[in-house]
Structures are given as structure tokens and as C-alpha cells.
Design a protein around this motif. Structure first.
Motif, short mmCIF file in Angstrom:
data_model
loop_
_atom_site.label_atom_id
_atom_site.label_comp_id
_atom_site.label_asym_id
_atom_site.label_seq_id
_atom_site.Cartn_x
_atom_site.Cartn_y
_atom_site.Cartn_z
N GLY A 35 49.21 98.87 155.67
CA GLY A 35 49.92 99.76 155.68
C GLY A 35 49.50 100.84 156.64
N ASP A 36 49.49 102.05 156.37
CA ASP A 36 48.90 103.23 157.02
C ASP A 36 48.00 103.84 156.22
N PHE A 37 47.63 103.29 154.89
CA PHE A 37 46.80 103.79 154.07
C PHE A 37 45.32 103.30 153.74
N LYS A 59 45.05 106.46 143.78
CA LYS A 59 45.90 105.50 144.47
C LYS A 59 47.03 105.39 143.75
N THR A 60 47.97 104.91 144.24
CA THR A 60 49.46 104.68 143.62
C THR A 60 49.38 103.20 143.19
N PRO A 61 49.99 102.71 142.02
CA PRO A 61 50.03 101.56 141.72
C PRO A 61 50.57 100.65 142.94
N CYS A 62 51.25 100.97 143.76
CA CYS A 62 51.74 100.13 144.87
C CYS A 62 50.70 99.93 145.90
N GLN A 63 49.99 101.01 146.10
CA GLN A 63 48.98 100.74 147.13
C GLN A 63 47.58 99.84 146.55
N ILE A 64 47.54 99.90 145.19
CA ILE A 64 46.51 99.13 144.58
C ILE A 64 47.00 97.76 144.71
N ALA A 65 48.06 97.47 144.55
CA ALA A 65 48.58 96.19 144.49
C ALA A 65 48.57 95.38 145.96
N GLN A 66 48.92 96.22 146.76
CA GLN A 66 48.78 95.81 148.14
C GLN A 66 47.57 95.49 148.72
N ILE A 67 46.60 96.49 148.45
CA ILE A 67 45.25 96.30 148.83
C ILE A 67 44.65 94.73 148.13
N MET A 71 43.27 91.16 149.82
CA MET A 71 41.84 91.25 149.73
C MET A 71 41.73 89.70 149.01
N VAL A 72 42.37 89.28 148.31
CA VAL A 72 42.20 88.00 147.43
C VAL A 72 42.12 86.90 148.48
N GLN A 92 50.64 94.39 137.27
CA GLN A 92 50.31 93.10 136.94
C GLN A 92 51.59 92.14 137.29
N PRO A 93 52.80 92.55 137.32
CA PRO A 93 53.80 91.50 137.99
C PRO A 93 53.98 91.14 139.14
N SER A 94 53.22 91.87 140.06
CA SER A 94 52.97 91.65 141.52
C SER A 94 51.74 90.84 141.79
N LEU A 95 50.78 90.64 140.92
CA LEU A 95 49.55 90.10 141.07
C LEU A 95 49.58 88.87 140.25
#
Length: 249
Positions: A35-37, A59-67, A71-72, A92-95
Motif C-alpha cells: 500500500g502506501d504505508f 498499526k491497524t489490524p488491516c495493516q498488520i494483516a497486509q504486511i 512477507m510470508v 486471524q480470519p485473513s491469515l
């Protein structure tokens, strides 16, 4: 980035650069925007021995999940620290496959790093120091090291500590986690031949000033071989211990 990589490979193919020299250049080449963050440093493990870790606070939960999703794909283990239960529930639901250590407030994707030689011994002054100690312990284990946990050995009952003198004497590196006045680090350093990583915690009554008192005690230690990390920084302590052990690999 891809143009730079192509040029680097062509230079190696023409014999103008050795493979070892190219490897050194690769250490500083690649990062990926999210993104831009965020800009993910995929080559940190190549440079430092350990991959980048996500710091959850701020960080927001959305930012943590996207990062972590980005990375994975390029790291065997992706770790995030300071993840409170409410944030874990949201990400957790998105990872898929996300694992969580609630006391340490660490979550991770993937497998732990390949086993490395060496053991990190961690000593706490009291039970209230366990969240920071567990942050250090889980970090060390995810880096591939063995971890020996010695909990609740504060100087108020020093006979508890002295009953573990053999383990202290044989340790390769010790992390000491203590709040209140933080005296435990100096006592352990006076018994051990190995490096000591001292972690002041924000545990204690008012005059401990949320960890400032043990921080100053540890910085002023009369025992030698004590390095001090910031207040409540169990992660930083584990990474310092890991790098100490890594030098002997």
C-alpha cells in the motif's frame, strides 16, 4: 529494481563481478511496498541473519494483516510482536495458519527457523515479569534457538536463584528480566561467565517510574558484562542474545 537485478546478473555472467561480490550487492537491493504505508525489507535476513519482524503497536489490524501476507511468501517465518488478543481476533480470519502466544503477545505465520546451535537462558525476577520474558522466549525459539526458562528467582528470595547456580554457570547467554529496582541482573552477572542481556520491566510501585528505576539500576551495574535494552523490550533482548549466539555458528 528488476532492471538493477538484471544488470547485476549480466555483470556476473561477463566475469566483471564475482558471485560473492554480487551477493554483497543483493543484501541492499530488494524491498517491497505494501500500500502506501509500509516497505518490506525482504533482504534483512541476508544482511543481519534474521528476517524483519512486524511491530504491532501503532498499526491497524488491516495493516498488520497486509504486511504479514506479503512477507510470508518470501520468509519461512513471519512474526509480529505486541499483538493484543483483540487485534489477533481481527487479523486471524485473513491469515490462514496464524499461531498466537497470548502471554508473549506474539503471532506468527510459517515454521520456526531451522534449528541453530546454542541456548538462551532466561531468568525472571517475578511472575509479573512473565509477559516480557515470554516475548523474549518465543522470539528466541522462533529464531531457531533452544530456550531455558528460569522463572521467579528474584533477589527477595535469593536462595531460589542460588539453587540454579549450575545452570547459570553453564549458560551461553542469559537474559535477565526484572522490574521493581532491577537488582537481579547485577547478581546474575556476578555469578555468570557469559554475556548478560538485562531487560527492565514496567512492573513495580510508583517509585519504579514505569521501569525507569530498574533501567537505571541495570545501566549502573557494578558487575561486568551486562548489556541493557529498553523497558519491556523482550523482543530486542532475544535478538541481541540470538546475534551473540549466531557469531559462534
Amino acid at each position: 529494481m528488476y532492471a538493477n537485478l538484471k544488470q547485476l546478473l549480466e555483470t556476473v555472467a561477463m566475469g566483471e563481478l564475482s558471485p560473492d561480490q554480487a551477493l554483497e550487492s543483493l543484501k541492499y537491493l530488494h524491498y517491497e511496498s505494501v500500500g502506501d504505508f509500509a516497505k518490506i525489507d525482504h533482504h534483512r535476513a541476508l544482511r543481519t541473519g534474521f528476517p524483519e519482524v512486524v511491530f504491532g503497536l501503532g498499526k491497524t489490524p488491516c495493516q498488520i494483516a497486509q504486511i504479514m501476507q506479503v512477507m510470508v511468501s518470501k520468509n519461512p517465518v513471519v512474526m509480529a510482536t505486541k499483538i493484543v488478543p483483540e487485534v489477533y481476533t481481527q487479523i486471524q480470519p485473513s491469515l490462514r495458519g496464524l499461531q498466537y502466544f497470548p502471554i508473549a503477545q506474539i503471532c506468527y505465520l510459517g515454521e520456526s527457523a531451522p534449528p541453530k546451535h546454542g541456548c538462551i537462558t532466561i531468568i525472571t525476577a517475578g511472575t509479573a515479569d512473565l509477559p516480557i520474558a515470554e516475548e523474549a522466549a518465543v522470539t528466541g525459539e522462533l529464531c531457531g534457538f533452544q530456550v531455558k526458562r528460569l522463572w521467579d528467582l528474584g533477589v527477595a528470595g535469593i536462595h531460589r536463584l542460588l539453587s540454579h547456580q549450575e545452570a547459570i554457570a553453564n549458560a551461553e547467554v542469559i537474559i535477565v528480566v526484572a522490574g521493581m529496582e532491577g537488582a537481579l541482573a547485577s547478581v546474575v552477572a556476578g555469578l555468570a561467565a557469559c554475556p548478560i542481556v538485562a531487560v527492565p520491566t514496567s512492573i513495580g510501585y510508583g517509585a519504579s517510574f514505569q521501569g525507569l528505576a530498574p533501567l537505571l539500576t541495570m545501566l549502573n551495574s557494578c558487575a561486568t558484562g551486562v548489556g541493557v535494552v529498553n523497558i519491556d523490550n523482550g523482543f530486542g533482548a532475544a535478538m541481541l542474545a540470538a546475534k551473540i549466539l549466531n557469531r559462534g555458528q
